[in-house]
Design a protein around this motif. Structure first.
Motif, PDB file in Angstrom:
ATOM      1  N   VAL A  29      69.687 137.376 109.303  1.00 53.10           N
ATOM      2  CA  VAL A  29      70.784 136.640 109.925  1.00 53.10           C
ATOM      3  C   VAL A  29      71.904 137.623 110.245  1.00 53.10           C
ATOM      4  O   VAL A  29      72.184 138.540 109.476  1.00 53.10           O
ATOM      5  CB  VAL A  29      71.276 135.490 109.010  1.00 53.10           C
ATOM      6  CG1 VAL A  29      71.863 136.004 107.712  1.00 53.10           C
ATOM      7  CG2 VAL A  29      72.264 134.586 109.742  1.00 53.10           C
ATOM      8  N   LEU A  30      72.533 137.418 111.390  1.00 52.04           N
ATOM      9  CA  LEU A  30      73.648 138.271 111.800  1.00 52.04           C
ATOM     10  C   LEU A  30      74.951 137.623 111.342  1.00 52.04           C
ATOM     11  O   LEU A  30      75.236 136.474 111.694  1.00 52.04           O
ATOM     12  CB  LEU A  30      73.647 138.453 113.315  1.00 52.04           C
ATOM     13  CG  LEU A  30      74.629 139.455 113.888  1.00 52.04           C
ATOM     14  CD1 LEU A  30      74.439 140.844 113.277  1.00 52.04           C
ATOM     15  CD2 LEU A  30      74.484 139.540 115.393  1.00 52.04           C
ATOM     16  N   LEU A  31      75.711 138.345 110.523  1.00 52.22           N
ATOM     17  CA  LEU A  31      76.982 137.843 110.009  1.00 52.22           C
ATOM     18  C   LEU A  31      78.129 138.726 110.467  1.00 52.22           C
ATOM     19  O   LEU A  31      77.939 139.907 110.769  1.00 52.22           O
ATOM     20  CB  LEU A  31      76.955 137.790 108.477  1.00 52.22           C
ATOM     21  CG  LEU A  31      75.898 136.887 107.848  1.00 52.22           C
ATOM     22  CD1 LEU A  31      75.981 136.964 106.323  1.00 52.22           C
ATOM     23  CD2 LEU A  31      76.042 135.452 108.323  1.00 52.22           C
ATOM     24  N   VAL A  32      79.309 138.133 110.496  1.00 49.58           N
ATOM     25  CA  VAL A  32      80.530 138.857 110.842  1.00 49.58           C
ATOM     26  C   VAL A  32      81.426 138.913 109.604  1.00 49.58           C
ATOM     27  O   VAL A  32      81.463 137.973 108.816  1.00 49.58           O
ATOM     28  CB  VAL A  32      81.267 138.202 112.036  1.00 49.58           C
ATOM     29  CG1 VAL A  32      80.410 138.242 113.281  1.00 49.58           C
ATOM     30  CG2 VAL A  32      81.668 136.772 111.741  1.00 49.58           C
ATOM     31  N   ARG A  33      82.111 140.039 109.445  1.00 49.87           N
ATOM     32  CA  ARG A  33      83.041 140.186 108.312  1.00 49.87           C
ATOM     33  C   ARG A  33      84.449 139.953 108.813  1.00 49.87           C
ATOM     34  O   ARG A  33      84.950 140.663 109.674  1.00 49.87           O
ATOM     35  CB  ARG A  33      82.951 141.571 107.674  1.00 49.87           C
ATOM     36  CG  ARG A  33      83.946 141.736 106.508  1.00 49.87           C
ATOM     37  CD  ARG A  33      83.787 143.073 105.793  1.00 49.87           C
ATOM     38  NE  ARG A  33      83.904 144.218 106.657  1.00 49.87           N
ATOM     39  CZ  ARG A  33      85.048 144.861 106.945  1.00 49.87           C
ATOM     40  NH1 ARG A  33      86.200 144.449 106.440  1.00 49.87           N
ATOM     41  NH2 ARG A  33      85.045 145.914 107.733  1.00 49.87           N
TER      42      ARG A  33
END
Length: 168
Positions: A29-33
């Motif tokens: 899964v692609l997550l953003v911080r």
């Protein structure tokens, strides 16, 4: 004078937003911080608020293009919902209602259209692919807090018949 525990006398100002569970063929899964003032670091799903007159799908396509450089993603079903009541630090809203869609895609290296400075203005500082094992081994914090559990269920059984409330 009202106390802080009294219910609000005005209706809550809730921002409508849309996010995506962007999964690659390896089920990462692609997550953003995000780094929020007074709230700290949060790993979250990409997406954002709807603009006036914009549909959820159009907003998600725009957000994924701006934040990830993902062009014309196939927006899948609305799988999860989330309502988070917390005052925005700038006072513009009292919370956010999110519709979360599944987006299956090829693996790609995110290349945001927005500049580093523009992303920082939105408190976004990093994009990263995560496996379920990496999420389980990391303290996050993740948004939603139960991301690993819901993601494991999604990968194992597929999209739910009706959107699931994933909590805060």
């Amino acid at each position: 004078m009202a106390s802080p525990t009294d219910p609000p006398t005005e209706p809550l100002r809730i921002r409508d937003a849309v996010r995506a569970v962007v999964l690659d063929p390896d089920d990462r899964v692609l997550l953003v911080r995000f780094e929020f003032p007074n709230a700290g670091r949060r790993w979250a799903l990409p997406g954002g608020g709807l603009e006036v007159g914009e549909s959820h799908r159009a907003a998600l396509q725009r957000e994924l293009h701006e934040e990830l450089g993902l062009t014309a993603p196939a927006i899948g079903p609305h799988i999860w919902s989330r309502l988070h009541i917390v005052a925005f630090f700038d006072g513009s809203y009292d919370g956010q209602r999110e519709r979360i869609h599944l987006v299956r895609t090829h693996h790609f290296e995110p290349t945001p259209l927005l500049s580093t400075e523009q992303l920082a203005e939105e408190f976004l500082f990093e994009l990263r692919w995560w496996s379920l094992d990496q999420i389980a081994a990391d303290e996050g914090p993740f948004v939603p807090a139960s991301l690993g559990e819901h993601l494991a269920s999604l990968i194992e059984t597929g999209p739910p018949e009706h959107p699931v409330d994933v909590g805060i």
